[in-house]
Design a protein around this motif. Structure first.
Motif, PDB file in Angstrom:
ATOM      1  N   SER A   1       0.854  -1.189   0.000  1.00 53.13           N
ATOM      2  CA  SER A   1       0.000   0.000   0.000  1.00 53.13           C
ATOM      3  C   SER A   1       0.890   1.239   0.000  1.00 53.13           C
ATOM      4  N   ILE A   2       0.721   2.091  -1.024  1.00 51.21           N
ATOM      5  CA  ILE A   2       1.515   3.316  -1.168  1.00 51.21           C
ATOM      6  C   ILE A   2       0.557   4.494  -1.176  1.00 51.21           C
ATOM      7  N   GLY A   3       0.739   5.408  -0.218  1.00 53.61           N
ATOM      8  CA  GLY A   3      -0.186   6.537  -0.118  1.00 53.61           C
ATOM      9  C   GLY A   3      -0.043   7.534  -1.242  1.00 53.61           C
ATOM     10  N   ASP A   4       1.162   7.674  -1.781  1.00 54.48           N
ATOM     11  CA  ASP A   4       1.413   8.634  -2.856  1.00 54.48           C
ATOM     12  C   ASP A   4       1.786   7.876  -4.126  1.00 54.48           C
TER      13      ASP A   4
ATOM     14  N   LEU B   1       4.144  -6.669  -8.485  1.00 57.30           N
ATOM     15  CA  LEU B   1       3.335  -5.681  -7.757  1.00 57.30           C
ATOM     16  C   LEU B   1       1.878  -6.136  -7.699  1.00 57.30           C
ATOM     17  N   THR B   2       1.669  -7.407  -7.510  1.00 58.28           N
ATOM     18  CA  THR B   2       0.321  -7.960  -7.472  1.00 58.28           C
ATOM     19  C   THR B   2      -0.467  -7.382  -6.299  1.00 58.28           C
ATOM     20  N   ASN B   3      -1.695  -6.934  -6.589  1.00 58.42           N
ATOM     21  CA  ASN B   3      -2.608  -6.390  -5.570  1.00 58.42           C
ATOM     22  C   ASN B   3      -2.073  -5.143  -4.874  1.00 58.42           C
ATOM     23  N   THR B   4      -1.094  -4.495  -5.448  1.00 55.93           N
ATOM     24  CA  THR B   4      -0.555  -3.263  -4.873  1.00 55.93           C
ATOM     25  C   THR B   4      -1.564  -2.127  -5.028  1.00 55.93           C
ATOM     26  N   ARG B   5      -1.628  -1.253  -4.021  1.00 55.21           N
ATOM     27  CA  ARG B   5      -2.518  -0.092  -4.047  1.00 55.21           C
ATOM     28  C   ARG B   5      -1.667   1.171  -4.036  1.00 55.21           C
ATOM     29  N   ILE B   6      -1.842   2.013  -5.058  1.00 56.70           N
ATOM     30  CA  ILE B   6      -1.024   3.222  -5.213  1.00 56.70           C
ATOM     31  C   ILE B   6      -1.946   4.434  -5.204  1.00 56.70           C
ATOM     32  N   GLY B   7      -1.699   5.352  -4.269  1.00 59.16           N
ATOM     33  CA  GLY B   7      -2.572   6.513  -4.113  1.00 59.16           C
ATOM     34  C   GLY B   7      -2.328   7.617  -5.113  1.00 59.16           C
TER      35      GLY B   7
ATOM     36  N   THR C   1       4.983  -7.838 -13.278  1.00 57.33           N
ATOM     37  CA  THR C   1       3.724  -8.495 -12.930  1.00 57.33           C
ATOM     38  C   THR C   1       2.956  -7.569 -12.001  1.00 57.33           C
ATOM     39  N   ALA C   2       1.858  -7.004 -12.508  1.00 57.12           N
ATOM     40  CA  ALA C   2       1.052  -6.073 -11.724  1.00 57.12           C
ATOM     41  C   ALA C   2      -0.408  -6.516 -11.744  1.00 57.12           C
ATOM     42  N   ASP C   3      -0.614  -7.783 -11.557  1.00 61.65           N
ATOM     43  CA  ASP C   3      -1.954  -8.368 -11.538  1.00 61.65           C
ATOM     44  C   ASP C   3      -2.784  -7.729 -10.425  1.00 61.65           C
ATOM     45  N   SER C   4      -3.961  -7.210 -10.787  1.00 59.97           N
ATOM     46  CA  SER C   4      -4.915  -6.614  -9.837  1.00 59.97           C
ATOM     47  C   SER C   4      -4.365  -5.384  -9.137  1.00 59.97           C
ATOM     48  N   ILE C   5      -3.386  -4.721  -9.727  1.00 58.08           N
ATOM     49  CA  ILE C   5      -2.878  -3.475  -9.160  1.00 58.08           C
ATOM     50  C   ILE C   5      -3.950  -2.392  -9.245  1.00 58.08           C
ATOM     51  N   SER C   6      -3.942  -1.480  -8.291  1.00 57.02           N
ATOM     52  CA  SER C   6      -4.884  -0.352  -8.296  1.00 57.02           C
ATOM     53  C   SER C   6      -4.083   0.944  -8.238  1.00 57.02           C
ATOM     54  N   ILE C   7      -4.257   1.790  -9.260  1.00 58.00           N
ATOM     55  CA  ILE C   7      -3.523   3.050  -9.368  1.00 58.00           C
ATOM     56  C   ILE C   7      -4.537   4.183  -9.440  1.00 58.00           C
ATOM     57  N   ARG C   8      -4.415   5.116  -8.534  1.00 55.89           N
ATOM     58  CA  ARG C   8      -5.430   6.172  -8.454  1.00 55.89           C
ATOM     59  C   ARG C   8      -5.414   7.096  -9.667  1.00 55.89           C
TER      60      ARG C   8
ATOM     61  N   ASP D   1       2.455  -7.698 -17.299  1.00 52.45           N
ATOM     62  CA  ASP D   1       1.187  -8.289 -16.850  1.00 52.45           C
ATOM     63  C   ASP D   1       0.380  -7.248 -16.078  1.00 52.45           C
ATOM     64  N   LEU D   2      -0.729  -6.799 -16.689  1.00 49.56           N
ATOM     65  CA  LEU D   2      -1.647  -5.869 -16.032  1.00 49.56           C
ATOM     66  C   LEU D   2      -3.044  -6.497 -15.937  1.00 49.56           C
ATOM     67  N   VAL D   3      -3.095  -7.789 -15.763  1.00 53.10           N
ATOM     68  CA  VAL D   3      -4.375  -8.496 -15.668  1.00 53.10           C
ATOM     69  C   VAL D   3      -5.175  -7.947 -14.491  1.00 53.10           C
ATOM     70  N   ARG D   4      -6.425  -7.583 -14.752  1.00 55.08           N
ATOM     71  CA  ARG D   4      -7.353  -7.059 -13.744  1.00 55.08           C
ATOM     72  C   ARG D   4      -6.847  -5.779 -13.074  1.00 55.08           C
ATOM     73  N   ALA D   5      -5.950  -5.064 -13.722  1.00 52.89           N
ATOM     74  CA  ALA D   5      -5.477  -3.791 -13.180  1.00 52.89           C
ATOM     75  C   ALA D   5      -6.604  -2.760 -13.202  1.00 52.89           C
ATOM     76  N   ASP D   6      -6.611  -1.871 -12.214  1.00 52.31           N
ATOM     77  CA  ASP D   6      -7.604  -0.799 -12.124  1.00 52.31           C
ATOM     78  C   ASP D   6      -6.843   0.521 -12.120  1.00 52.31           C
ATOM     79  N   ILE D   7      -6.917   1.242 -13.242  1.00 49.61           N
ATOM     80  CA  ILE D   7      -6.143   2.470 -13.427  1.00 49.61           C
ATOM     81  C   ILE D   7      -7.110   3.638 -13.478  1.00 49.61           C
ATOM     82  N   GLY D   8      -7.004   4.530 -12.499  1.00 51.68           N
ATOM     83  CA  GLY D   8      -7.959   5.630 -12.390  1.00 51.68           C
ATOM     84  C   GLY D   8      -7.748   6.735 -13.393  1.00 51.68           C
ATOM     85  N   GLY D   9      -6.581   6.810 -14.012  1.00 50.66           N
ATOM     86  CA  GLY D   9      -6.297   7.839 -15.006  1.00 50.66           C
ATOM     87  C   GLY D   9      -5.964   7.229 -16.351  1.00 50.66           C
ATOM     88  N   ASN D  10      -4.846   7.659 -16.932  1.00 50.23           N
ATOM     89  CA  ASN D  10      -4.417   7.202 -18.245  1.00 50.23           C
ATOM     90  C   ASN D  10      -3.427   6.047 -18.128  1.00 50.23           C
ATOM     91  N   LEU D  11      -3.416   5.212 -19.156  1.00 50.35           N
ATOM     92  CA  LEU D  11      -2.369   4.213 -19.347  1.00 50.35           C
ATOM     93  C   LEU D  11      -1.643   4.620 -20.614  1.00 50.35           C
TER      94      LEU D  11
END
Length: 710
Positions: free
Chosen positions: A299-302, A318-324, A343-350, A366-376
């Protein structure tokens, strides 16, 4: 900020606990001296301890002499406050350049004084287990290790600036009221942990930077650091496992693993909680046999920076990592030829994910099931091993254009992006493109429709296997008939979803004609695939052979209609077709009328006196057929009140099946009156059929109905 204060509160509560075993007994100077007289260095320390500092040399001594040798027991006596014969400064006593013999044993001791040994050489590892000291300053000193399990200090611990240890430094469960600074220190224990600091609590920051070197694992598992962790310029090496084990570490500010940072061995940040950012700019991570950096469930706040000279030789996980904030890999190099580079499976990037401008991956991304809040953003990136974005979600733009290189598979199965900005060349470099279920809400519109269709034609399709069982094929594989007519595959199947997605997108964005073309192209490919599947299903049974014939006939009819539709929906061709049919009929019926071979169709007219008088029937047949009787009727009073014939309007009324002009209802060619009447009568029904087809296709083209099965 709230998270940071919460961590500080927890740390403070833990720091106030007192679970230490305190020593009540202080050894006297006489007991320390025993039968061995004081050395010159010891005598000097006893005499000058009150001054606050004694320096015996400007550097670490290489040999023991009378002028630099001090017993560890005397150091202990001074740290614990001295005595009347050995008065010490209230600000603690700094000893520098000494050769310390014996084991410095402060186990369980409780004092507010600091332990300060600069540039000293210690022949045994100090024992500070369960001690409570003011601070520990061992900068520049050399020793074979340190046992400081559950050590508690009110202020800092410094093991840097030339500090060297040839054995393990054990600070497990220690509590440090200030900083833990090891910058410039060297720690060696190749057979195990160079630094054991699992479950350590540090009130302020931790520094392993500027020349820090560890040969052996640095263990920070479950550590709690109130400030930042800065390893910039530090070197960590443990080729047999983790170079840094920081799983479940909690950091109240930021983590810096860059600017000259090097790790040879895995860096483990599994389940780490970091309030600030993680900056690995110009950091080097190397583990050629496996994972170089792992941050599972971190979990990364920034933001996370793996950029601008970042290098990982080995897998980054970076599987299941949360990036603020954002994740920036601009100019980063990820190399793992044996599998995933990133490998960033299920990563969440704000916000945004940057895999661009010099990004290089040798191995799959690997960005399988990644959730990217902005641009890729993948502009100018290199993906030498493929890109897997199955089921990823990008809430802004997916920029796949200007890509430097792609090899392997691009998999976008069930991915969803809000905006697609791409170019055909960036897709065409892939060895395999999977688009099943890929959805996008809009595109930039810069790629022409022809290129969009070429993009869709590039997509991977599964092979159609033959209907005969593997046993039958095995039995007959030597037969020339099987080789010729029963191959291992009958070509490719067809997945219509990507075409349907493009057609829906074009319709939603006000391009119905382009959408219709896409649907027609989809239906062509569906018919071809259906025929291939029917052929593959043949197993010499009557039902499969009948089905094949039915499919062939149905596809033939559908293809003919589709071809006609294609031809007629072309504006120029449709206009030419209409004008040719119109002109032909205009000439035919104009000529028929001039030669009096067009007759009225009204029952009232046909039973009128004028008609019977001029164009009568004799024995049921027309009388005087060859005479201009129709001309005479046209001059009668009845004809003057009848609908006037117009060849152009008649041709138009006949071709367009609306009967709105009244010509077709009022007049008809008479085959009994001459050649032009016969021609008009024979071609009239053909013109009407063509008119129905033309009108139906025109209406379908305008409404977009043909080609739509969405």
């Amino acid at each position: 900020m709230v998270a940071r204060r919460g961590m500080a509160a927890r740390l403070g509560a833990r720091f106030e606990q007192s679970d230490f075993v305190m020593s009540d007994y202080t050894v006297t100077l006489d007991e320390i001296e025993g039968d061995e007289p004081w050395t010159a260095a010891e005598q000097r320390l006893i005499e000058e301890a009150h001054s606050g500092g004694v320096r015996f040399a400007d550097e670490v001594p290489e040999t023991a002499t009378d002028e630099n040798t001090i017993r560890a027991a005397l150091i202990r006596h001074v740290v614990l406050g001295g005595c009347a014969k050995c008065r010490v400064s209230e600000k603690s006593v700094k000893v520098a350049g000494a050769w310390v013999t014996g084991r410095l044993d402060l186990e369980g001791c409780d004092t507010r004084n600091d332990l300060v040994l600069f540039d000293c050489n210690m022949d045994q590892a100090p024992l500070l287990r369960d001690a409570h000291l003011g601070a520990v300053y061992l900068s520049g000193s050399h020793m074979p290790g340190l046992d400081a399990i559950r050590l508690k200090t009110n202020h800092n611990i410094q093991l840097g600036q030339g500090f060297e240890s040839k054995g393990p430094i054990d600070l497990s469960a220690a509590q440090i009221g200030g900083q833990f600074a090891c910058s410039g220190g060297r720690f060696e224990n190749p057979e195990g942990d160079a630094i054991m600091a699992d479950s350590i609590y540090v009130q302020a920051s931790l520094f392993f930077r500027d020349g820090f070197s560890a040969a052996g694992r640095v263990n920070l598992s479950h550590a709690t650091i109130g400030g930042q962790v800065d390893c910039s310029g530090g070197t960590f090496e443990n080729l047999e496992g983790d170079a840094i084990a920081a799983n479940a570490i909690s950091i109240g500010a930021s983590l810096f693993l860059g600017e000259g940072f090097e790790a040879r061995g895995r860096v483990n940040l599994t389940r780490a909680e970091i309030v600030g950012q993680v900056a690995c700019i110009r950091g080097r991570f190397e583990n050629l046999t496996g994972v170089a950096l792992v941050g599972d469930s971190m979990s990364i706040g920034d933001s996370l920076f793996l950029s601008e000279g970042f290098s990982a030789k080995g897998q980054v996980v970076l599987t299941n990592t949360r990036i603020g904030g954002q994740m920036a890999c601009v100019g980063g190099e990820f190399s793992n030829p044996f599998g995933d580079a990133l490998t960033a499976d299920s990563i969440s990037i704000r916000t945004d994910l940057f895999l661009s401008i010099g990004f290089y991956a040798s191995g799959r991304v690997d960005l399988v099931r990644a959730d990217i809040g902005g641009n890729l953003i993948c502009v100018d990136g290199t993906f030498d091993g493929g890109f897997d974005g199955e089921a990823m979600r990008v809430k802004a733009g997916f920029f796949w254009r200007g890509v430097e290189k792609v090899s392997g598979t691009i998999n976008l199965t069930d991915a969803h992006v809000a905006r697609l900005e791409d170019d055909l060349a960036s897709w065409q470099m892939a060895d395999k493109l999977i688009l099943h279920g890929f959805r996008y809400d809009r595109t930039t519109g810069e790629m022409p429709l022809e290129e969009r269709l070429a993009w869709l034609d590039q997509k991977w399709e599964r092979d159609i296997p033959p209907g005969l069982s593997a046993t039958v094929r095995e039995f007959g594989k030597g037969d020339p008939f099987f080789k010729a007519y029963l191959p291992e595959s009958y070509g490719k199947d067809f997945d219509p979803q990507p075409f349907t997605q493009l057609a829906r997108h074009l319709t939603a964005n006000g391009q119905p004609f382009s959408a219709r073309i896409v649907r027609l192209e989809r239906e062509k490919r569906e018919r071809s695939a259906e025929l291939r599947k029917a052929l593959a299903a043949v197993d010499f049974s009557l039902s499969t052979e009948v089905n094949l014939i039915f499919v062939m006939l149905r596809n033939g009819l559908a293809s003919s209609i589709a071809s006609l539709f294609d031809w007629l929906t072309d504006l120029i061709k449709a206009t030419v077709f209409f004008l040719l049919v119109f002109a032909f009929n205009w000439i035919v019926y104009s000529r028929a009328y001039e030669l009096h071979q067009m007759a009225p169709t009204s029952d009232v007219v046909l039973t009128s006196t004028d008609w019977i008088e001029h164009v009568g029937l004799v024995d049921g047949q027309l009388d005087n057929v060859a005479s201009p009787t129709l001309k005479e009727w046209n001059e009668s009073k009845t004809a003057q009140d009848y609908t006037t014939f117009n060849a152009a309007l008649y041709a138009l009324d006949l071709f367009i099946p609306l009967d709105a002009l009244g010509q077709e209802a009022a007049w008809a060619p008479s085959p009994a009156r001459g050649l032009w009447g016969k021609i008009g009568f024979a071609t009239g029904w053909i013109t009407q059929m063509l008119g129905w087809v033309f009108t139906a296709i025109t209406a379908a083209a305008l409404t977009g109905f043909v080609g739509r099965k969405d």
